[in-house]
Design a protein around this motif. Structure first.
Motif, PDB file in Angstrom:
ATOM      1  N   LEU A   9       7.050  -0.436   3.543  1.00 55.62           N
ATOM      2  CA  LEU A   9       6.650  -0.871   2.206  1.00 55.62           C
ATOM      3  C   LEU A   9       7.571  -1.970   1.684  1.00 55.62           C
ATOM      4  CD1 LEU A   9       5.885   2.594   0.566  1.00 55.62           C
ATOM      5  CD2 LEU A   9       4.233   0.893   1.364  1.00 55.62           C
ATOM      6  N   ASN A  10       8.849  -1.858   2.008  1.00 59.57           N
ATOM      7  CA  ASN A  10       9.822  -2.860   1.606  1.00 59.57           C
ATOM      8  C   ASN A  10       9.390  -4.246   2.076  1.00 59.57           C
ATOM      9  OD1 ASN A  10      12.310  -4.560   2.047  1.00 59.57           O
ATOM     10  ND2 ASN A  10      13.348  -2.767   1.203  1.00 59.57           N
ATOM     11  N   VAL A  28       6.314  -5.083   3.367  1.00 65.28           N
ATOM     12  CA  VAL A  28       4.973  -5.449   2.902  1.00 65.28           C
ATOM     13  C   VAL A  28       5.096  -6.220   1.585  1.00 65.28           C
ATOM     14  CG1 VAL A  28       2.841  -4.542   1.927  1.00 65.28           C
ATOM     15  CG2 VAL A  28       3.688  -3.635   4.076  1.00 65.28           C
ATOM     16  N   ASP A  29       5.860  -5.658   0.662  1.00 67.09           N
ATOM     17  CA  ASP A  29       6.010  -6.285  -0.644  1.00 67.09           C
ATOM     18  C   ASP A  29       6.790  -7.599  -0.574  1.00 67.09           C
ATOM     19  OD1 ASP A  29       4.692  -4.074  -1.496  1.00 67.09           O
ATOM     20  OD2 ASP A  29       6.346  -3.199  -2.614  1.00 67.09           O
ATOM     21  N   SER A  46       8.112  -1.728  -6.339  1.00 62.54           N
ATOM     22  CA  SER A  46       6.656  -1.621  -6.231  1.00 62.54           C
ATOM     23  C   SER A  46       5.989  -2.074  -7.529  1.00 62.54           C
ATOM     24  CB  SER A  46       6.256  -0.177  -5.906  1.00 62.54           C
ATOM     25  OG  SER A  46       6.786   0.223  -4.655  1.00 62.54           O
ATOM     26  N   GLY A  66       6.056  -3.602   8.672  1.00 65.90           N
ATOM     27  CA  GLY A  66       5.681  -3.935   7.296  1.00 65.90           C
ATOM     28  C   GLY A  66       5.266  -5.381   7.151  1.00 65.90           C
ATOM     29  N   SER A 113       1.531  -6.544   6.095  1.00 67.39           N
ATOM     30  CA  SER A 113       1.342  -7.347   4.889  1.00 67.39           C
ATOM     31  C   SER A 113       0.449  -8.545   5.162  1.00 67.39           C
ATOM     32  CB  SER A 113       2.691  -7.812   4.348  1.00 67.39           C
ATOM     33  OG  SER A 113       3.253  -8.826   5.163  1.00 67.39           O
ATOM     34  N   VAL A 143      -0.947  -3.963  -2.835  1.00 73.91           N
ATOM     35  CA  VAL A 143       0.174  -3.454  -2.044  1.00 73.91           C
ATOM     36  C   VAL A 143       1.295  -2.887  -2.914  1.00 73.91           C
ATOM     37  CG1 VAL A 143      -0.329  -5.032  -0.147  1.00 73.91           C
ATOM     38  CG2 VAL A 143       1.338  -5.710  -1.887  1.00 73.91           C
ATOM     39  N   GLY A 148       3.328   2.076  -3.454  1.00 75.85           N
ATOM     40  CA  GLY A 148       4.744   2.379  -3.355  1.00 75.85           C
ATOM     41  C   GLY A 148       5.243   3.300  -4.446  1.00 75.85           C
TER      42      GLY A 148
END
Length: 526
Positions: free
Chosen positions: A35-36, A38-39, A101, A161, A165, A198, A202
């Protein structure tokens, strides 16, 4: 083998294998790191649309992706790293994940480059909690002999990630723009909808993180548990005034009086002079203001650390082996971050790919190459470490040298048949170094210093790599009119990277062997 150098002196009761719960924790931390990135990375596949809608240039895109995020990520990483050393690491990561997030979702409402830059700064501050907490948790759940492997698996979330993304972002922006050519609900364009899509999940994952147990610090190495800090948040604020301008001036005066303030002002003057010179030469103000803030903040923090915690200063800033390791990997990241960001715009702009196609292909190849590279690199690093204390750094040297020819292949390609294999091989080679470099820095400090060591390690990754690589490629692209030229110009840094890796190989064995003695020499009670 009798000649083999062991990772640690085996003491009775010290575990040699990781528990099932440790692997469970690692799997969740792996998801958080996905997630880190992706963002962090989704802006790459959205860059061409953002450039069009917000009327930006390539250098602006590099600033938004790298500098706006990276400087404040590294700036807040240091006090948050210290907080990870003194407070509940699981709670810290929970708060950070919820923050970044939320800021990612708010990026979807940006109407100007300034709005998006502010949101990216917020993402950077939130994400600064993740790796100091995760590295410290992993180091206390896994014995030293498995530490590089565990850190490499966690670090593979970077590539998974990043890959996800690009695929998710490309798919959303293409379908949204097809369905709503003039803007959808709330007037949102496809790239804005992608940020919202996205960012929101989170916040839910943060609730899961909050259920994890906190391990006993140092127990996995047979060390006594350090005393709990009586006031961790007061210590965090004390740390913050040493690194957050202009509070740094007050922090210097409070911590060391007039002499410390004079030294701080001298450092500030040097930074201001360099930044003013660059701006006078025509360089963009936002980039070099941000870099100047970051450099001055790190200088202020290092001076304060030397006064307040001489043992941590001695084992981190005062250890050349540690600094060479950080610079070697930071310059590796200089190329890797630039390639990671500009790959999608190159495919869209030069090769004529669609968002969905470029996102899926670059994302899939990036996830696969990164996962394989960082995992295999970590396993190889641990095996080499058993034979020589500096063995892991040979993997760092490999990653530094071998990605360059494949980057040249990719960013001179006129067809996807050469571009995609080049990107895959470059990321495969470059990603081998991450776990090896991270584990090396962890081994050179005491358990209570691991959060601070991780934050310092990521200064190299961010200030040298993330804040400079993508921007400089974009700046040269703006000046030359060629994205290919922008990327190829970065390869001039490879000899410096190799030299730093070789220096670290020579210095690390002595630094690790004298770790406790050097800490005691400056007053550490061990």
């Amino acid at each position: 083998m009798a000649s083999r150098i062991e990772d640690e002196a085996e003491a009775p009761g010290v575990p040699q294998h990781a528990s099932r719960y440790a692997w469970y924790v690692l799997s969740i931390l792996f998801l958080v790191y996905i997630l880190n990135f992706v963002d962090r990375q989704i802006i790459s596949i959205l860059a061409e649309d953002i450039k069009r809608d917000l009327n930006l240039q390539d250098e602006d895109l590099g600033f938004l992706y790298g500098t706006a995020f990276g400087v404040f990520y590294s700036l807040f990483g240091i006090p948050l790293g210290r907080l990870a050393d003194s407070w509940h690491r699981v709670r810290l990561m929970t708060i950070g994940l919820a923050l970044w997030s939320t800021m990612t979702a708010l990026s979807g409402f940006s109407r100007t480059g300034g709005h998006l830059a502010a949101a990216r700064i917020g993402v950077g501050i939130g994400e600064a909690t993740a790796s100091p907490s995760a590295y410290s948790l992993i180091s206390d759940w896994f014995p030293k002999r498995l530490r590089a492997t565990a850190l490499s698996i966690y670090s593979a979330g970077l590539y998974v990630g990043g890959g996800c993304s690009l695929f998710i972002g490309g798919l959303i922006v293409q379908r949204w723009n097809a369905a709503y050519p003039g803007g959808g609900p709330l007037g949102l364009m496809g790239w804005q909808a992608a940020f919202l899509a996205v960012g929101i999940p989170g916040i839910l994952v943060a609730l899961w993180i909050a259920t994890l147990r906190e391990p006993v610090r140092g127990a996995v190495e047979g060390l006594p548990e350090p005393q709990r800090h009586p006031a961790p948040f007061r210590a965090f604020l004390d740390e913050l005034v040493t690194i957050l301008p202009p509070l740094t001036l007050y922090g210097a005066w409070r911590g060391g009086g007039g002499r410390a303030l004079a030294a701080n002002l001298l450092g500030l003057g040097v930074v201001v002079a360099v930044v003013a010179t660059l701006i006078a030469l025509g360089e963009p103000k936002p980039q070099w203001f941000a870099i100047g803030i970051g450099v001055y903040a790190v200088f202020s923090w290092a001076c304060a650390l030397k006064r307040r915690d001489p043992a941590t200063f001695a084992l981190i800033v005062g250890t050349p082996a540690f600094l060479f390791t950080v610079v070697a990997y930071g310059m590796n990241a200089f190329l890797a971050y630039a390639a990671s960001f500009w790959a999608a715009p190159y495919a869209l702009r030069v090769l004529g790919e669609t968002h969905a196609s470029a996102g899926f292909t670059i994302g899939s190849l990036g996830a696969l190459s990164g996962f394989l590279g960082v995992t295999l690199g970590g396993v190889a690093a641990d095996r080499l470490r058993r034979r020589n204390p500096a063995g892991r750094l040979w993997v760092v040297l490999f990653g530094a040298a071998m990605q360059a020819p494949f980057l040249a292949m990719a960013f001179t390609a006129s067809s996807t048949a050469l571009f995609y294999p080049g990107i895959f091989l470059a990321q495969l080679c470059g990603s081998t170094a991450l776990g090896a470099a991270a584990a090396t820095t962890q081994d050179m400090v005491l358990p209570r210093m691991r959060g601070a060591a991780t934050a310092t390690f990521f200064i190299g990754t961010t200030l040298l790599g993330l804040a400079m690589g993508p921007y400089l490629a974009g700046r040269v692209s703006t000046l030359s009119g060629s994205l290919s030229t922008g990327m190829l110009s970065l390869l001039l840094t490879v000899p410096l990277t190799v030299a730093c890796a070789i220096a670290a190989i020579r210095l690390v064995p002595a630094a690790e062997a004298t770790r406790e003695a050097r800490a005691r020499a400056v007053g550490e009670a061990i």
